[in-house]
Write an enzyme that holds these catalytic residues in place. Sequence first.
Site, PDB file in Angstrom:
ATOM      1  N   ASP A  30       0.863  -0.975  -0.405  1.00 13.26           N
ATOM      2  CA  ASP A  30      -0.508  -0.504  -0.407  1.00 13.26           C
ATOM      3  C   ASP A  30       1.129   1.354   0.012  1.00 13.26           C
ATOM      4  O   ASP A  30       2.222   1.606   0.557  1.00 13.26           O
ATOM      5  CB  ASP A  30      -1.208   0.155   1.065  1.00 13.26           C
ATOM      6  CG  ASP A  30      -2.318   0.762   0.931  1.00 13.26           C
ATOM      7  OD1 ASP A  30      -2.798   0.193   1.047  1.00 13.26           O
ATOM      8  OD2 ASP A  30      -1.926   1.792   0.733  1.00 13.26           O
ATOM      9  N   THR A 122     -12.207  -3.486  -9.518  1.00  8.90           N
ATOM     10  CA  THR A 122     -13.819  -3.516 -10.559  1.00  8.90           C
ATOM     11  C   THR A 122     -13.419  -2.582 -11.309  1.00  8.90           C
ATOM     12  O   THR A 122     -13.794  -1.775 -11.435  1.00  8.90           O
ATOM     13  CB  THR A 122     -15.327  -3.452  -9.636  1.00  8.90           C
ATOM     14  OG1 THR A 122     -15.617  -4.542  -8.474  1.00  8.90           O
ATOM     15  CG2 THR A 122     -16.827  -3.457 -10.311  1.00  8.90           C
ATOM     16  N   PHE A 153     -15.928 -11.370  -5.924  1.00  5.16           N
ATOM     17  CA  PHE A 153     -17.418 -11.442  -5.903  1.00  5.16           C
ATOM     18  C   PHE A 153     -17.834 -11.001  -4.106  1.00  5.16           C
ATOM     19  O   PHE A 153     -18.751 -11.252  -3.853  1.00  5.16           O
ATOM     20  CB  PHE A 153     -18.478 -12.082  -6.239  1.00  5.16           C
ATOM     21  CG  PHE A 153     -17.899 -12.172  -7.416  1.00  5.16           C
ATOM     22  CD1 PHE A 153     -18.204 -11.415  -8.351  1.00  5.16           C
ATOM     23  CD2 PHE A 153     -16.765 -13.343  -7.833  1.00  5.16           C
ATOM     24  CE1 PHE A 153     -18.226 -11.275  -9.839  1.00  5.16           C
ATOM     25  CE2 PHE A 153     -17.079 -13.524  -9.483  1.00  5.16           C
ATOM     26  CZ  PHE A 153     -17.950 -12.791 -10.353  1.00  5.16           C
ATOM     27  N   ARG A 155     -18.641 -10.029  -0.624  1.00  6.91           N
ATOM     28  CA  ARG A 155     -19.132  -9.322   0.560  1.00  6.91           C
ATOM     29  C   ARG A 155     -18.904  -8.926   1.809  1.00  6.91           C
ATOM     30  O   ARG A 155     -17.933  -9.452   2.656  1.00  6.91           O
ATOM     31  CB  ARG A 155     -20.853  -9.702   0.757  1.00  6.91           C
ATOM     32  CG  ARG A 155     -21.602 -10.307  -0.526  1.00  6.91           C
ATOM     33  CD  ARG A 155     -22.825 -11.456   0.097  1.00  6.91           C
ATOM     34  NE  ARG A 155     -22.137 -12.650   0.707  1.00  6.91           N
ATOM     35  CZ  ARG A 155     -22.308 -13.420   1.522  1.00  6.91           C
ATOM     36  NH1 ARG A 155     -23.677 -12.791   1.684  1.00  6.91           N
ATOM     37  NH2 ARG A 155     -22.160 -14.278   2.199  1.00  6.91           N
ATOM     38  N   GLU A 156     -18.832  -7.010   1.392  1.00  5.45           N
ATOM     39  CA  GLU A 156     -18.460  -6.892   3.144  1.00  5.45           C
ATOM     40  C   GLU A 156     -19.660  -7.634   4.671  1.00  5.45           C
ATOM     41  O   GLU A 156     -20.444  -7.893   3.813  1.00  5.45           O
ATOM     42  CB  GLU A 156     -18.678  -5.620   3.273  1.00  5.45           C
ATOM     43  CG  GLU A 156     -17.676  -5.085   2.327  1.00  5.45           C
ATOM     44  CD  GLU A 156     -17.815  -3.062   2.649  1.00  5.45           C
ATOM     45  OE1 GLU A 156     -18.181  -2.691   3.380  1.00  5.45           O
ATOM     46  OE2 GLU A 156     -16.859  -2.234   1.666  1.00  5.45           O
ATOM     47  N   LYS A 211     -18.726  -9.183 -13.185  1.00  2.00           N
ATOM     48  CA  LYS A 211     -18.942  -8.406 -12.155  1.00  2.00           C
ATOM     49  C   LYS A 211     -19.721  -7.126 -11.887  1.00  2.00           C
ATOM     50  O   LYS A 211     -19.959  -7.184 -11.489  1.00  2.00           O
ATOM     51  CB  LYS A 211     -17.280  -8.194 -11.728  1.00  2.00           C
ATOM     52  CG  LYS A 211     -17.485  -7.032 -10.685  1.00  2.00           C
ATOM     53  CD  LYS A 211     -17.737  -7.810  -8.934  1.00  2.00           C
ATOM     54  CE  LYS A 211     -17.843  -7.020  -7.661  1.00  2.00           C
ATOM     55  NZ  LYS A 211     -16.708  -6.755  -6.828  1.00  2.00           N
ATOM     56  N   ASN A 215     -23.427  -6.650 -10.133  1.00  2.00           N
ATOM     57  CA  ASN A 215     -23.737  -6.106  -9.107  1.00  2.00           C
ATOM     58  C   ASN A 215     -25.069  -5.796  -9.816  1.00  2.00           C
ATOM     59  O   ASN A 215     -25.640  -4.847  -9.093  1.00  2.00           O
ATOM     60  CB  ASN A 215     -22.549  -5.021  -8.632  1.00  2.00           C
ATOM     61  CG  ASN A 215     -21.216  -5.426  -8.085  1.00  2.00           C
ATOM     62  OD1 ASN A 215     -22.060  -7.164  -7.219  1.00  2.00           O
ATOM     63  ND2 ASN A 215     -20.945  -5.035  -7.650  1.00  2.00           N
ATOM     64  N   CYS A 267     -19.567  -0.229  -3.512  1.00  2.00           N
ATOM     65  CA  CYS A 267     -19.767  -1.163  -4.946  1.00  2.00           C
ATOM     66  C   CYS A 267     -21.212  -0.649  -5.381  1.00  2.00           C
ATOM     67  O   CYS A 267     -21.374  -0.481  -6.286  1.00  2.00           O
ATOM     68  CB  CYS A 267     -19.491  -2.528  -4.197  1.00  2.00           C
ATOM     69  SG  CYS A 267     -18.175  -2.650  -2.849  1.00  2.00           S
ATOM     70  N   LYS A 270     -21.732   3.005  -6.990  1.00  2.00           N
ATOM     71  CA  LYS A 270     -21.180   3.138  -7.728  1.00  2.00           C
ATOM     72  C   LYS A 270     -20.759   1.949  -9.234  1.00  2.00           C
ATOM     73  O   LYS A 270     -20.315   2.830 -10.201  1.00  2.00           O
ATOM     74  CB  LYS A 270     -20.227   3.374  -7.062  1.00  2.00           C
ATOM     75  CG  LYS A 270     -18.960   2.444  -6.640  1.00  2.00           C
ATOM     76  CD  LYS A 270     -17.753   1.978  -7.668  1.00  2.00           C
ATOM     77  CE  LYS A 270     -16.947   1.318  -6.927  1.00  2.00           C
ATOM     78  NZ  LYS A 270     -15.494   0.165  -7.767  1.00  2.00           N
TER      79      LYS A 270
HETATM   80  C1  UGA Z   1     -21.365  -5.782  -3.295  1.00  2.00           C
HETATM   81  C2  UGA Z   1     -21.864  -7.743  -3.368  1.00  2.00           C
HETATM   82  O1  UGA Z   1     -22.687  -8.109  -2.889  1.00  2.00           O
HETATM   83  C3  UGA Z   1     -20.616  -8.774  -3.827  1.00  2.00           C
HETATM   84  O2  UGA Z   1     -20.571  -9.548  -4.445  1.00  2.00           O
HETATM   85  C4  UGA Z   1     -19.824  -7.859  -4.450  1.00  2.00           C
HETATM   86  O3  UGA Z   1     -19.046  -8.311  -4.268  1.00  2.00           O
HETATM   87  C5  UGA Z   1     -19.781  -6.476  -3.561  1.00  2.00           C
HETATM   88  O4  UGA Z   1     -20.867  -5.430  -3.752  1.00  2.00           O
HETATM   89  C6  UGA Z   1     -18.290  -5.484  -3.907  1.00  2.00           C
HETATM   90  O5  UGA Z   1     -18.625  -4.410  -5.783  1.00  2.00           O
HETATM   91  O6  UGA Z   1     -17.026  -5.737  -3.874  1.00  2.00           O
HETATM   92  P1  UGA Z   1     -21.205  -5.460  -0.456  1.00  2.00           P
HETATM   93  O7  UGA Z   1     -21.832  -4.121  -0.787  1.00  2.00           O
HETATM   94  O8  UGA Z   1     -20.757  -5.789   0.689  1.00  2.00           O
HETATM   95  O9  UGA Z   1     -21.263  -6.955  -1.801  1.00  2.00           O
HETATM   96  O10 UGA Z   1     -22.922  -5.222   0.440  1.00  2.00           O
HETATM   97  P2  UGA Z   1     -24.154  -6.142  -0.505  1.00  2.00           P
HETATM   98  O11 UGA Z   1     -24.785  -7.339   0.821  1.00  2.00           O
HETATM   99  O12 UGA Z   1     -24.890  -6.912  -2.287  1.00  2.00           O
HETATM  100  O13 UGA Z   1     -25.437  -4.781   0.119  1.00  2.00           O
HETATM  101  C7  UGA Z   1     -25.772  -4.523  -0.587  1.00  2.00           C
HETATM  102  C8  UGA Z   1     -26.826  -3.472   0.325  1.00  2.00           C
HETATM  103  O14 UGA Z   1     -28.265  -3.747  -0.748  1.00  2.00           O
HETATM  104  C9  UGA Z   1     -26.708  -2.965   1.174  1.00  2.00           C
HETATM  105  O15 UGA Z   1     -27.092  -1.870   1.878  1.00  2.00           O
HETATM  106  C10 UGA Z   1     -28.018  -3.714   1.833  1.00  2.00           C
HETATM  107  O16 UGA Z   1     -29.012  -3.061   2.408  1.00  2.00           O
HETATM  108  C11 UGA Z   1     -28.627  -3.593   0.594  1.00  2.00           C
HETATM  109  N1  UGA Z   1     -30.056  -4.982   0.471  1.00  2.00           N
HETATM  110  C12 UGA Z   1     -29.088  -6.015   0.105  1.00  2.00           C
HETATM  111  C13 UGA Z   1     -31.029  -4.379   0.739  1.00  2.00           C
HETATM  112  O17 UGA Z   1     -31.262  -3.008   0.318  1.00  2.00           O
HETATM  113  N2  UGA Z   1     -31.960  -5.944  -0.180  1.00  2.00           N
HETATM  114  C14 UGA Z   1     -32.295  -7.066   0.296  1.00  2.00           C
HETATM  115  O18 UGA Z   1     -32.619  -7.596  -0.064  1.00  2.00           O
HETATM  116  C15 UGA Z   1     -30.075  -6.969   0.187  1.00  2.00           C
END
Ligand code: UGA
Length: 446
Positions: A30, A122, A153, A155-156, A211, A215, A267, A270
Amino acid sequence: MRVSVIGTGYLGTTHAACMAHIGHQVLGVDVDPCRVAKLQSGEVPFFEPELDSMVKDNLSDGRLRFTDSYEQAADFADVHFLAVGTPQNRRDWGADLSCVHAAIDALASHLNRPTLIAGKSTVPVGTARQLAARVRGIAPAGEGVEVAWNPEFLREGFAVQDTLHPDRIVVGVESCHDGRGSATLRDVYAPILEHDVPFLVTNLPTAELVKVAANAFLATKISFINAIAEVCEVTSADVTELADALGWDNRIGRSFLNAGLGFGGGCLPKDIRAFVARAGELGVGHSVAFLREVDNINMRQRSRVVEMTREVCGSLLGTRAAVLGAAFKPDSDDVRDSPALNVAGQIQLQGACVSVYDPKAMENARKLFPTLHYATSLVDACDGADVVLVLTEWDEFQKLHPDQLASVTRSKYIIDGRNCLDPQLWRDARWTYRGMGDAQANGQHR
Ligand code: UGA
């Protein structure tokens, strides 16, 4: 194997620790020396379940180290994973690739022997091919440098589990390199692939697009159910029961059909915007124009919660509001484009006194929105409140019982921005409960 991971954010630190965990010698790179020093001392500068102990264990076992020197990275590793951020441009919807370019340029000048660069960030489709030409133009090893694209892929909140047990591994390769890149990555991931994980080899643009398309699909699914929730509100239908009924259809599935405040984070928002921007550049903007509506529906949920709050309180001016949640989703301290903080900020700007509480994201929230008041606990946030808004579905909030707030708040109004509470429980305790896609929001009763 000796690998480097360039960029030590959520993605890079998790990848570095997991690669060390499966037995590789790993150097995390980094440009921020403070971050490097923290990580080298075993301190992970963000919250991610399981990551802290994994970093500490692998540091002490000598499989993981961190540096700010690209020269050291080039000297050490034969495979370099690129995991730097690609945020939204400040001036438009496109992706800001400055960190990707800076990292590639800094690394390239030290590449003296055949090397594989595997991009994980990404990026807009077409970037990998441009980077391959760019790196070979700079690197002393020239044609000996291969570029592959290996999108992430994770998820946080589930980053470690998603890295060690992915649904699939996708590897985009250059046709001119005879499959060497995919063979190398197959070796890197061998311990993970043993568990029957599909390993899909594609060309570079396909891997980049997989990817972004994933998303875009997830974002569309969320906005779809939120659009249906708006219809539910005017028809006395129940969006949660509706989602359950839809979810039994295997072709649809229940996940990502939770109506609520919508998606945020670093993610999904954007990525769909960068996709629209890139498609426009490629002359196929019309093909993904629907993603603008996906974005519109998503942003509308934030305004709807603000309006709902105004409606139940009569006015926002002088209203004391408790906002439970600041992170963009539970089990994360990430507040980037957080719907919860966006609503907190909006109601404050419209005259409400807002007190925010989040189990993990307080520090990050304070940095981003320093003018909000931050409480020390859930009950502290609700002290004297006219309205309670649950905006991130942390376990602690879902388990909240009306008795806990019995003599704490000034009025009994609760807005469930994530449909994560039991409406009956709150109504039985004589609270005015409002959820998303809730018929009562439109003056109707379910
Ligand atoms: C997302 C993708 O799920 C990952 O597969 C991907 O690798 C990642 O982006 C990335 O591009 O790096 P993440 O941003 O960690 O992962 O979060 P998600 O679990 O996807 O949730 C995204 C948002 O959707 C959150 O704000 C969550 O509250 C919302 N959400 C999720 C809803 O409003 N309703 C749902 O049913 C599910």
